[in-house]
Design an enzyme around this catalytic site. Structure first.
Site, PDB file in Angstrom:
ATOM      1  N   SER A  66       0.801  -1.227   0.000  1.00  0.00           N
ATOM      2  CA  SER A  66       0.000   0.000   0.000  1.00  0.00           C
ATOM      3  C   SER A  66       0.837   1.282   0.000  1.00  0.00           C
ATOM      4  O   SER A  66       1.600   1.523  -0.922  1.00  0.00           O
ATOM      5  CB  SER A  66      -0.939  -0.078   1.198  1.00  0.00           C
ATOM      6  OG  SER A  66      -1.926   0.889   1.112  1.00  0.00           O
ATOM      7  N   ASP A 284      -1.813   1.286  -3.501  1.00  0.00           N
ATOM      8  CA  ASP A 284      -2.755   0.244  -3.942  1.00  0.00           C
ATOM      9  C   ASP A 284      -4.161   0.810  -4.122  1.00  0.00           C
ATOM     10  O   ASP A 284      -5.136   0.075  -4.222  1.00  0.00           O
ATOM     11  CB  ASP A 284      -2.763  -0.961  -2.993  1.00  0.00           C
ATOM     12  CG  ASP A 284      -3.221  -0.604  -1.579  1.00  0.00           C
ATOM     13  OD1 ASP A 284      -3.253   0.592  -1.244  1.00  0.00           O
ATOM     14  OD2 ASP A 284      -3.526  -1.540  -0.813  1.00  0.00           O
ATOM     15  N   ASP A 286      -6.279   2.472  -2.209  1.00  0.00           N
ATOM     16  CA  ASP A 286      -7.390   2.391  -1.257  1.00  0.00           C
ATOM     17  C   ASP A 286      -7.534   3.665  -0.423  1.00  0.00           C
ATOM     18  O   ASP A 286      -8.464   3.776   0.373  1.00  0.00           O
ATOM     19  CB  ASP A 286      -7.329   1.128  -0.365  1.00  0.00           C
ATOM     20  CG  ASP A 286      -6.053   1.000   0.428  1.00  0.00           C
ATOM     21  OD1 ASP A 286      -5.214   1.919   0.363  1.00  0.00           O
ATOM     22  OD2 ASP A 286      -5.887  -0.037   1.105  1.00  0.00           O
ATOM     23  N   GLU A 376     -10.740   7.211   7.885  1.00  0.00           N
ATOM     24  CA  GLU A 376      -9.571   7.595   8.648  1.00  0.00           C
ATOM     25  C   GLU A 376      -9.109   8.925   8.070  1.00  0.00           C
ATOM     26  O   GLU A 376      -9.308   9.189   6.875  1.00  0.00           O
ATOM     27  CB  GLU A 376      -8.468   6.545   8.509  1.00  0.00           C
ATOM     28  CG  GLU A 376      -8.836   5.219   9.163  1.00  0.00           C
ATOM     29  CD  GLU A 376      -7.700   4.207   9.124  1.00  0.00           C
ATOM     30  OE1 GLU A 376      -7.168   3.901  10.192  1.00  0.00           O
ATOM     31  OE2 GLU A 376      -7.348   3.728   8.039  1.00  0.00           O
ATOM     32  N   ARG A 501       0.978   6.175  19.683  1.00  0.00           N
ATOM     33  CA  ARG A 501       0.585   4.771  19.476  1.00  0.00           C
ATOM     34  C   ARG A 501       1.632   4.053  18.621  1.00  0.00           C
ATOM     35  O   ARG A 501       2.285   4.689  17.778  1.00  0.00           O
ATOM     36  CB  ARG A 501      -0.804   4.688  18.812  1.00  0.00           C
ATOM     37  CG  ARG A 501      -0.908   5.435  17.491  1.00  0.00           C
ATOM     38  CD  ARG A 501      -2.223   5.170  16.782  1.00  0.00           C
ATOM     39  NE  ARG A 501      -2.256   3.847  16.200  1.00  0.00           N
ATOM     40  CZ  ARG A 501      -1.768   3.550  14.997  1.00  0.00           C
ATOM     41  NH1 ARG A 501      -1.191   4.460  14.229  1.00  0.00           N
ATOM     42  NH2 ARG A 501      -1.844   2.326  14.541  1.00  0.00           N
TER      43      ARG A 501
HETATM   44  C1  G16 Z   1      -3.019   0.674   6.668  1.00  0.00           C
HETATM   45  C2  G16 Z   1      -4.338   0.394   7.333  1.00  0.00           C
HETATM   46  C3  G16 Z   1      -4.963   1.695   7.787  1.00  0.00           C
HETATM   47  C4  G16 Z   1      -4.010   2.443   8.698  1.00  0.00           C
HETATM   48  C5  G16 Z   1      -2.639   2.592   8.027  1.00  0.00           C
HETATM   49  C6  G16 Z   1      -1.588   3.120   8.973  1.00  0.00           C
HETATM   50  O1  G16 Z   1      -3.237   1.479   5.539  1.00  0.00           O
HETATM   51  O2  G16 Z   1      -5.172  -0.282   6.421  1.00  0.00           O
HETATM   52  O3  G16 Z   1      -6.164   1.403   8.448  1.00  0.00           O
HETATM   53  O4  G16 Z   1      -4.494   3.696   8.988  1.00  0.00           O
HETATM   54  O5  G16 Z   1      -2.165   1.343   7.566  1.00  0.00           O
HETATM   55  O6  G16 Z   1      -1.503   2.279  10.080  1.00  0.00           O
HETATM   56  P1  G16 Z   1      -0.396   2.432  11.175  1.00  0.00           P
HETATM   57  O7  G16 Z   1      -0.448   3.845  11.650  1.00  0.00           O
HETATM   58  O8  G16 Z   1      -0.788   1.447  12.232  1.00  0.00           O
HETATM   59  O9  G16 Z   1       0.933   2.122  10.544  1.00  0.00           O
HETATM   60  P2  G16 Z   1      -2.684   1.078   4.111  1.00  0.00           P
HETATM   61  O10 G16 Z   1      -3.253   2.093   3.178  1.00  0.00           O
HETATM   62  O11 G16 Z   1      -1.193   1.143   4.225  1.00  0.00           O
HETATM   63  O12 G16 Z   1      -3.183  -0.329   3.901  1.00  0.00           O
END
Ligand code: G16
Length: 545
Positions: A66, A284, A286, A376, A501
């Protein structure tokens, strides 16, 4: 029984790197593409077992990382209704991926068959696809070995976007039923979306051309195909469409770049005219981020929160106009990253819920509403219409022409929106519909509310797993004492808010801060990041500055 000898001979060709531990996280397994061979092979077997567990229903496998850098890759499993893999199987996936040897893998698979009560005589069906990353083809061949090892009936979805793969999974599993989601092909997807779009904007002023930054990823080919289905109903200008030059994917472009840098991709600087609308996809396709330049050339970002506000208000209005206000309740789901001003704007109009990061959390929460809008802030989201709501639309008899028009718009929206998962192209069409109906340019949309200045930074720490949160990630419970220090700092800033986080997709801890002034938001973010760094240690050269 499991085809032990067959699995053994394939597995020996895909050994697990002994030093690495893999975790099925927020977005499946995701890490350096060069380390993922054994994981993807095993996911091939796992997807087959999941399908057998669900009576031969088709499971999806998407190979993508992604928004992450080009050298990363990953894999996510998609359940039969097109939604993310059920949570209990995430743990199974982690166990299977980490079995150190072929013998240990066979034991783990055998244990899974018993715990999950899998009937091995059932068929196994999978549809799979990948994005444009250079590590994709080799990983797909590892995945196909996993299919051969178990004996999976596998359909190759080729190189496509994550949301199209989700669409295919749902379309295959609902084929011939009363919940049929559409033709189970890419053509079916584009026909469904473009058909609904044309109906929704019929009779309205045709939108001006829209610039799409395709992040040099798979969204470039998808957007080009979509453009042919849309014809002149929505002129698209595609930028950052290079899917062959190494190193350019998501580099200084794409939705994540725009959101985190809060600026225009450099490649668009000479392309975007003041007032013109533009949007960015991620690797990707999304996620979606909109933006425009005002007359003074100043950049304005319209992120996932602004999309949620625009879309939720439009849907609420249509429900009211259709006369369905008392039957159909609309709600919104956000995460802690939602700008405080967006939450205020939305909460004054409809119910808003906050959940932890990750589409699966938002999706499940949104299912509790008749119409659930979830986004988000990073631009990942969609709208869910419950089955009952869709039946209400089908049965409802409007009493005036105005009600009938609004009802038809609602029905067409259920067709336009990819309800399986966030889909940048479907969301883009949705935004275009609302802007067209409202005769809004970027400036009017942006003026729904004024974003509080904010800043997001990452901190590299020695072990992100020491960071644990509660209250939808708004409060740290570990390392002990750190939250109290953050609270104390936040109090010193007007309108201050900050949370910390661990990322689910990168080996970092994220820090978000908001404050009344931009300089204050930046300062708060960096000071909290400094606290995190001092607490958790790491490479001194990577100390936030
Ligand atoms: C993915 C998740 C999202 C999330 C993002 C960042 O996005 O599908 O829900 O907001 O990662 O997550 P984190 O802050 O935990 O790294 P994507 O677009 O990379 O699939």
């Amino acid at each position: 029984n499991l085809p032990i000898e067959n699995i053994r001979s394939f597995s020996d060709a895909h050994p697990k790197p002994s030093a690495l531990h893999f975790q099925y996280g927020t977005a499946g397994f995701r890490t350096l593409g060069s380390t993922l061979d054994s994981v993807i092979f095993r996911v091939g077997i796992l997807a087959g077992l999941r399908s057998k567990r669900l009576d031969g229903r088709t499971i999806g496998v998407m190979v993508t990382a992604s928004h992450n850098p080009e050298e990363d890759n990953g894999v996510k499993l998609v359940d039969p209704r097109g939604e993310m893999l059920e949570a209990s199987w995430e743990a199974h996936a982690t166990v299977v991926a980490n079995a150190p040897t072929t013998d240990a893998l066979l034991e783990a698979l055998d244990a899974l068959v018993k715990t999950a009560k899998i009937d091995l005589s059932k068929p196994a069906r999978v549809v799979y696809a990948r994005d444009t990353r250079p590590s994709g083809p080799a990983l797909i061949s590892a995945l196909e070995d996993g299919f051969k090892a178990l004996g999976v009936e596998a359909r190759d979805g080729g190189v496509t976007t994550t949301p199209i793969l989700h669409y295919l999974v749902k379309a295959i599993n609902t084929k011939g039923t009363k919940e049929s989601y559409g033709e189970d092909s890419e053509d079916g997807y584009y026909t469904k979306l473009s058909g609904a779009f044309k109906k929704l904007i019929a009779g309205k002023t045709k939108p001006d051309p829209l610039i799409i930054d395709c992040a040099n990823g798979v969204g470039a080919s998808a957007a080009a195909k979509l453009a042919t289905y849309l014809g002149d109903s929505l002129p698209l200008i595609l930028e950052n469409t290079d899917i062959t030059t190494p190193g350019v994917l998501n580099h200084a472009c794409g939705a994540d770049y725009v959101k985190t840098q809060q600026k225009l991709p450099p490649s668009l600087i000479d392309r975007l005219q003041p007032g013109q609308r533009a949007c960015s996809l991620d690797g990707d396709a999304d996620r979606l981020m909109y933006y425009y330049l005002d007359e003074r050339g100043q950049f304005h970002m319209l992120d996932g929160d602004k999309i949620a506000a625009l879309v939720a208000a439009f849907i609420v209005e249509l429900v009211k106009l259709a006369g369905l206000e008392s039957d159909v309740k609309v709600g919104v789901v956000q995460t802690a990253y939602a700008n405080g001003a967006s939450t205020k704007y939305l909460a004054e109009r409809l119910p808003v819920k906050c959940v932890p990061t990750g589409v699966k959390h938002l999706h499940h929460a949104a299912e509790h509403y008749d119409i659930g809008v979830y986004f988000e802030a990073n631009g990942h989201g969609t709208v869910l219409f419950s089955q009952q709501t869709q039946e209400t639309f089908a049965k409802y008899e409007p009493s005036t022409p105005a009600q009938s028009t609004a009802l038809n718009h609602l029905i067409n929206l259920t067709q336009l929106i990819n309800q399986t998962v966030g889909d940048a192209l479907s969301d883009m069409l949705l935004v275009e519909v609302v802007l067209t109906h409202k005769s809004y340019a970027g400036a009017e949309w942006n003026s729904l509310y004024a974003d509080l200045p904010n800043r997001l930074v990452k901190v590299v720490v020695s072990d992100r797993n020491t960071f644990k949160t509660e209250d939808a990630e708004r409060r740290l419970v570990s390392p002990p004492g750190l939250q109290a220090k953050i609270n104390e700092l936040v109090l010193r800033y007007e309108g201050g808010r900050s949370f910390v986080r661990p990322s689910g997709t990168e080996d970092v801890v994220r820090v978000y801060a908001e404050a009344a002034l931009k300089s204050q938001a930046d300062e708060l973010a960096f000071r909290v990041a400094g606290l995190v760094y001092d607490e958790a240690g790491g490479d001194p050269s990577k100390r936030p500055s």
